[in-house]
Design a protein around this motif. Structure first.
Motif: not given
Length: 658
Positions: A539-541, A582-584, A629-631, A655-656
């Protein structure tokens, strides 16, 4: 003496009533010869039945006279012609009788000794019954060597099923019959074919153009389903069928259509009026009269229906009566009435209708009117009678060519209309898109304002709780802890104020603020409280962006409602952050407090009703965030039961949507 006088008078009467025709000798035939002075004639009522195969019945017809050139025939009489031909040569011969192009029904009874042969021609005779397959104006008469034939011919108008409905005055039968040798006939037919070849070529080109236009407009209607294309298609179909009915009888198509001569002859006028009716409906759509001038639209519609009705009534009456006088009256009278009305309509359109289609309508109708008028005058033999223009241009002067010329202009009008509609559609789409953009912008701004308002509500809520904790430390006379608490509180407050102005922050900033908050709460709760924050390595904080104050309300709720009422000696809070893909990203907040059920019971028994505004505000923020927003954020809450101990687990799924 008296007996001889009576006998002489009777003989004189017989000789007067039975004129004997002169015999035509083929050896003396020089190309062609009319039957005037060579044949005899009489007439009967047109509906009187005579046995045409019985020689005695034909001879018994009264008042046989020598055929004169000055004879004036009447349309309601059937005329009988009698002539005799003798082949005085040693070879069999064939002669042709030209029966005139105006006669509708010609029926020859050819007697060779005791045998009788029936031969037919005429414009109302089906092609399968023609005596010769070339055309409907000739009857061939084969004669053997040194053979004599006797011919009785019946020439008349073709009566309809109900002739008593009308009193026709035309056409008048023509007794201008001509005997032609085989060589003369072949040369004449060849000459006619050659002279008609340019017309045949022009007509084929016109029919092809109309067929192509009919197919194209039909496909347009199938694709767009708009009434304008349906009416235009009907107009072209009427013009196309009209041109087919004008096809020469010697062509394969004309030969086939000639099987229904009555319908072929009278359908053309009906198609003319039906086509004009469809054209009026087409102009209503092309000029958009429903919007620009509804009163004229109503008048056009009524006129179009009237023309369709007139065409149907005319066809029905003509099929029942075959009244040539009514046909002529409709041809000339209808045009004399229609032309001024047509001219007035064009002038009105030019002056009153505001549409970019008006110039096309004027030009198309000017072309149609010019060539149509020339074709009308030529068909009525008012102009160009017996005249051949250079390059056979007079053969183009037909109503079908006038329609083709008009269709070319109207096709340009339709193309221009389609371009204008597409331009209007594009402009509407751009305006709608711009409106959506503005709407989206304002909705987004409204959402941002609402989010800011909710975050602004979070700040006083947190401030209230923190000041309560500070008050508790001061009341406890713990100055050192109070001072440290106040220092960390000021840093935390600055970060919260900064985050309140942002739509999103990095996870690192959220965790930093969260640690300040947990340190403050740890000072208030004492050594019994411990917390840990676990962040998975992948996880890239720094780069993961989340809404501000996402975790803090849940952590605060776990402390105040789960851990503080607990009597456990070890109060634990765990915060775990891990990436599923990558998206969650999943955030978990777990405590070993009293649980949701016990906390609810305590609130219900408490004399001080303290509503948890923080969680309500947080839920509103999440709903608003997911809508704009999409996220997307999803919240899951679980009650824990471990080894007799209770607790609560909150899982936040982020969810990204990149």
């Amino acid at each position: 003496m008296t007996r001889y006088l009576l006998w002489g008078g009777m003989m004189l009467m017989v000789l007067t009533s039975w004129a004997v025709p002169d015999t035509l000798y083929l050896g003396q035939l020089n190309g062609h010869q009319t039957l005037f002075q060579k044949a005899t004639y009489t007439f009967t009522p047109i509906r009187r039945h005579v046995n045409a195969t019985n020689l005695d019945s034909l001879r018994a017809l009264p008042d046989w006279k020598i055929l004169e050139k000055s004879l004036n025939t009447q349309p309601q009489q059937a005329y009988w012609v009698h002539f005799v031909i003798h082949n005085d040569t040693d070879l069999p011969r064939v002669v042709y009788v030209y029966t005139s192009s105006v006669n509708q029904s010609v029926r020859f009874s050819v007697f060779r000794g005791d045998s009788c042969q029936i031969l037919q021609s005429g414009t109302m005779t089906p092609t399968s019954q023609w005596a010769t397959s070339e055309n409907d104006t000739y009857i061939p008469l084969p004669i053997g060597a040194n053979q004599t034939i006797r011919v009785f011919g019946r020439i008349s108008h073709q009566t309809g099923i109900l002739p008593f409905l009308t009193d026709f005055k035309t056409p008048k039968p023509s007794l201008n019959l001509q005997i032609e040798s085989e060589d003369y006939y072949q040369k004449r037919v060849l000459r006619e074919y050659r002279s008609n070849m340019p017309e045949f070529q022009y007509r084929s080109w016109i029919q092809g153009a109309l067929a192509l236009a009919m197919l194209f407009v039909g496909l347009l209607y199938v694709k767009y389903r708009q009434p304008i294309y349906a009416y235009y298609w009907v107009y072209i179909v009427c013009s196309f069928v009209f041109s087919l009915l004008k096809t020469r009888a010697y062509t394969p198509l004309g030969h086939s259509l000639g099987e229904w001569p009555l319908l072929k002859n009278h359908l053309m006028e009906t198609l003319l009026w039906w086509g004009i009716g469809a054209y009026l409906f087409f102009m209503i759509e092309l000029l958009d009269l429903k919007k620009t001038n509804p009163h004229i639209r109503t008048w056009f519609r009524r006129l179009a229906v009237l023309l369709w009705g007139y065409g149907a009534v005319y066809l029905t009456v003509m099929l029942l009566t075959n009244d040539g006088g009514l046909q002529k009256l409709s041809f000339w009278g209808g045009r004399f009435v229609a032309f001024p009305l047509y001219l007035f309509t064009l002038i009105w359109i030019r002056r009153s209708v505001k549409s970019p289609m008006v110039p096309y309508i004027i030009l198309a109708n000017a072309v149609l009117g010019f060539f149509g008028m020339l074709a009308w005058l030529r068909a009525g033999e008012v102009i160009l009678k017996g005249v051949k223009l250079p390059a056979n241009l007079d053969d183009l002067l037909t109503l079908s060519f006038a329609v083709v010329a008009e269709i070319i202009v109207l096709s340009l009008a339709i193309a221009h209309r389609v371009r204008l509609l597409e331009k209007e559609k594009t402009q509407s789409q751009l305006a709608y898109f711009e409106e959506l953009q503005n709407k989206s912008f304002y909705e987004k701004r409204m959402a941002e304002t609402e989010m800011l308002a909710l975050r602004s509500q979070m700040n006083p809520h947190f401030l209230f709780n923190s000041l309560n904790s500070l008050e508790y430390l001061i009341m406890s006379n713990d100055e050192k802890k109070a001072s440290s608490y106040l220092a960390k509180f000021s840093k935390l407050l600055r970060m919260i104020l900064n985050h309140s102005r942002e739509e999103s922050i990095s996870l690192e900033e959220e965790l930093t603020a969260l640690r300040y908050y947990l340190d403050i709460e740890a000072m208030r709760l004492g050594d019994d409280f411990e917390y840990q924050i676990e962040v998975q390595r992948n996880v890239d904080v720094e780069s993961l962006i989340i809404p501000p104050l996402l975790l803090q309300p849940f952590v605060e709720n776990a402390i105040w409602h789960g851990l503080m009422p607990s009597h456990l000696s070890s109060k634990k809070l765990a915060i775990r952050i891990r990436s599923k893909d990558d998206k969650k990203v999943e955030f978990e907040i777990e405590d070993n407090g009293i649980g949701r059920k016990k906390a609810s019971e305590l609130r219900n028994r408490s004399t001080v009703k303290r509503k948890s505004y923080g969680m309500d505000i947080t839920q509103q923020r999440i709903d608003l965030f997911n809508r704009n927003y999409p996220n997307q954020l999803t919240i899951e809450v679980f009650d824990l039961q471990k080894e007799g101990q209770t607790g609560t687990l909150v899982r936040i799924i982020y969810q990204i949507d990149n």
